[in-house]
Design an enzyme around this catalytic site. Structure first.
Site, PDB file in Angstrom:
ATOM      1  N   GLU A 148       0.736  -2.631 -10.659  1.00 49.72           N
ATOM      2  CA  GLU A 148       0.626  -3.670  -9.638  1.00 49.72           C
ATOM      3  C   GLU A 148       1.964  -4.377  -9.437  1.00 49.72           C
ATOM      4  O   GLU A 148       2.386  -4.635  -8.306  1.00 49.72           O
ATOM      5  CB  GLU A 148      -0.454  -4.675 -10.039  1.00 49.72           C
ATOM      6  CG  GLU A 148      -0.822  -5.647  -8.952  1.00 49.72           C
ATOM      7  CD  GLU A 148      -1.342  -4.959  -7.708  1.00 49.72           C
ATOM      8  OE1 GLU A 148      -1.398  -5.625  -6.671  1.00 49.72           O
ATOM      9  OE2 GLU A 148      -1.670  -3.758  -7.768  1.00 49.72           O
ATOM     10  N   GLU A 202       0.824  -1.206   0.000  1.00 50.70           N
ATOM     11  CA  GLU A 202       0.000   0.000   0.000  1.00 50.70           C
ATOM     12  C   GLU A 202       0.859   1.258   0.000  1.00 50.70           C
ATOM     13  O   GLU A 202       0.579   2.231  -0.714  1.00 50.70           O
ATOM     14  CB  GLU A 202      -0.912   0.008   1.229  1.00 50.70           C
ATOM     15  CG  GLU A 202      -1.938  -1.098   1.286  1.00 50.70           C
ATOM     16  CD  GLU A 202      -3.067  -0.882   0.287  1.00 50.70           C
ATOM     17  OE1 GLU A 202      -3.156   0.223  -0.277  1.00 50.70           O
ATOM     18  OE2 GLU A 202      -3.841  -1.825   0.067  1.00 50.70           O
ATOM     19  N   ASP A 261       4.258  -4.370  -6.026  1.00 51.10           N
ATOM     20  CA  ASP A 261       4.781  -5.603  -5.439  1.00 51.10           C
ATOM     21  C   ASP A 261       6.297  -5.519  -5.287  1.00 51.10           C
ATOM     22  O   ASP A 261       6.860  -5.861  -4.246  1.00 51.10           O
ATOM     23  CB  ASP A 261       4.425  -6.811  -6.306  1.00 51.10           C
ATOM     24  CG  ASP A 261       2.987  -7.261  -6.128  1.00 51.10           C
ATOM     25  OD1 ASP A 261       2.314  -6.755  -5.200  1.00 51.10           O
ATOM     26  OD2 ASP A 261       2.529  -8.115  -6.904  1.00 51.10           O
TER      27      ASP A 261
END
Length: 499
Positions: free
Chosen positions: A212, A148, A216
């Protein structure tokens, strides 16, 4: 179980707002009912033009704060000093090793059984209680927070909108509000999102695989720098992926699964994790397990059944952490009113580790509940020498001091927390009570105003400041201070009401 939810990227599109006027309009939209947000047909500028100037960090924070206010008005957040202190500590350990260590992140917890985490502009990161309860290690929980944090530091939505170009302010505000509303109330959030989807917004807000993957990747770098196990991220993703197979049809709205945990994503994360050697920092992982059990007791709907589960786990020894199980058992017994048994279970832990603050605080709570307030105060005082100025300890000690009619001592501890930079809604409310107990009506109303302001209840904050001014008793300095603060609150109110 829901897979991870990251509204952050949706919220980050607000960074492309063209100027302060549009920001003001967006703030106003946040206080509208959801149906009005969606239905409104307002002629506003479009946002997302890459030639537009970014909003300032101060404006971005105010937008995030407005969402934080909204979610507080939708649900009661977890308000436990120990759990909140643990979450903040874990979050800031990661923030310190991120690319934005000076950003004022705020971590908070929503009482919801689903496994979710979400973020808003300005560094507001919320977790569902289900995330902590489902995480099997502190490393797993940290991996989600690191992911996040990476979305925030990388400004992913800004980069998305440089390609997508245009998005109307009302629809953007409606979508973000719907997502955050869903974090507090999945049914309400799903309904709101469905309406927004009908407005044709969904296709413009899909997350890119590149973002994304980057979140990660950078999240894992942060994880390792912070002394956690890189393998925790793929392990957690893999478990979520397996458990999500139990859902059928539309049981989990696709919109709320904005980051599908795919096989390729797990493989990529596991491959990256293999490239890191474990360099774990010294960390009190037991505290993770203790706070997980405390949260389990706080959120259970059947305390007697939970007691039986603890008893069974302790009997056959099938718990992941037997010490935490014993701790949860003592808390559950106390919640049932079985204080003698609770004390006995807790004493077993204290005999093994009498300096553990969580055990001491649990014992003090039992003493207060059974009417032994002086004994509880003695426990707090002893632990202040071992853990001076600990935030959770200080707030609980102040509560006991006020029960003992010792407001002056309480104020000294609260002021110390303010000096250390540890403000909170609970602290403001305790200060208001302590000042009131001393007969200082002006200060009491002033601190109650800060409590209301932090909760997003701006009208009540303004009312309390007006009362504070009435009780200023010709103290010109105090009156000037109150008047200045009232002007600030009224300005914020006016900005949120303009449209």
């Amino acid at each position: 179980m829901h897979v991870l939810l990251e509204p952050l990227e949706r919220g980050e599109c607000l960074r492309t707002i063209m100027n302060k006027t549009i920001t003001t309009v967006l703030l106003a939209l946040l206080v509208w009912p959801m149906n009005q947000l969606v239905a409104a047909d307002i002629a506003l500028p479009e946002i997302g033009d890459s030639a537009g100037a970014l909003i300032s960090p101060q404006e971005e924070y105010r937008i995030g704060q407005a969402f934080y206010w909204r979610i507080q008005q939708s649900t009661d957040l977890i308000d436990d000093p120990e759990i909140n202190s643990y979450l903040q500590s874990l979050g800031y350990r990661l923030v310190a090793n991120s690319s934005a260590p000076n950003l004022p992140f705020q971590f908070f917890m929503v009482p919801a059984a689903s496994v979710n985490a979400f973020a808003a502009p300005g560094g507001f990161i919320g977790t569902h209680s289900g995330l902590l309860l489902t995480s099997q290690s502190e490393d797993e929980l940290a991996s989600v927070l690191a992911h996040e944090i990476a979305h925030i530091t990388q400004r992913h939505l800004l980069r998305s909108f440089e390609k997508q170009k245009r998005m109307s302010v009302p629809r953007t505000a409606a979508l973000i509000a719907a997502v955050l509303l869903g974090a507090a109330d999945p049914k309400a959030g799903s309904a709101a999102v469905a309406v927004v989807q009908a407005a044709g917004v969904q296709s413009q807000l899909d997350f890119t695989r590149a973002h994304e993957k980057e979140a990660d990747n950078l999240g894992m770098v942060n994880l390792v720098r912070s002394g956690f196990d890189a393998h925790a991220m793929p392990s957690f993703f893999e478990r979520l992926n397996k458990e999500s197979r139990f859902y059928t049809g539309n049981a989990v709205p696709e919109f709320l699964r904005t980051h599908p945990v795919t096989t390729s994503r797990i493989a990529d994360a596991r491959g990256r994790a293999e490239s890191y050697s474990l360099q774990r920092q010294l960390s009190d992982t037991l505290q993770f397990y203790l706070m997980r059990e405390k949260l389990r007791v706080m959120t259970t709907s059947n305390i007697s059944e939970l007691v039986q589960q603890y008893e069974q786990a302790l009997k056959i020894g099938n718990s992941r952490n037997s010490t935490a199980t014993q701790y949860g058992y003592s808390l559950a017994l106390s919640a049932m009113g079985e204080y003698t048994k609770a004390r006995k279970a807790l004493q077993t832990l204290l005999d093994q580790d009498d300096d553990r603050l969580s055990y001491q605080l649990a014992m003090a709570e039992i003493e207060i509940t059974v009417g032994r307030l002086p004994a509880a105060l003695a426990i707090y005082e002893d632990n202040q020498r071992l853990y001076p100025d600990d935030q959770a300890l200080s707030l609980l000690q102040v509560t006991a001091l006020l029960q003992a009619h010792l407001p002056a001592e309480a104020i000294a501890i609260l002021q110390r927390q303010l000096d250390l930079g540890h403000p909170s809604q609970r602290l403001y409310k305790l200060l208001a009570q302590a000042r009131g107990d001393l007969g200082d009506k002006s200060q009491s109303h002033s601190w109650l105003a800060e409590y209301y302001y932090a909760s997003g209840r701006l009208n009540q904050a303004a009312d309390q400041l007006r009362l504070a001014a009435e009780f200023a008793n010709r103290d010109e300095y105090l009156l000037a201070k109150i008047t200045a603060r009232l002007r600030e609150v009224e300005t914020t109110l006016a900005q949120m009401e303009e449209i």
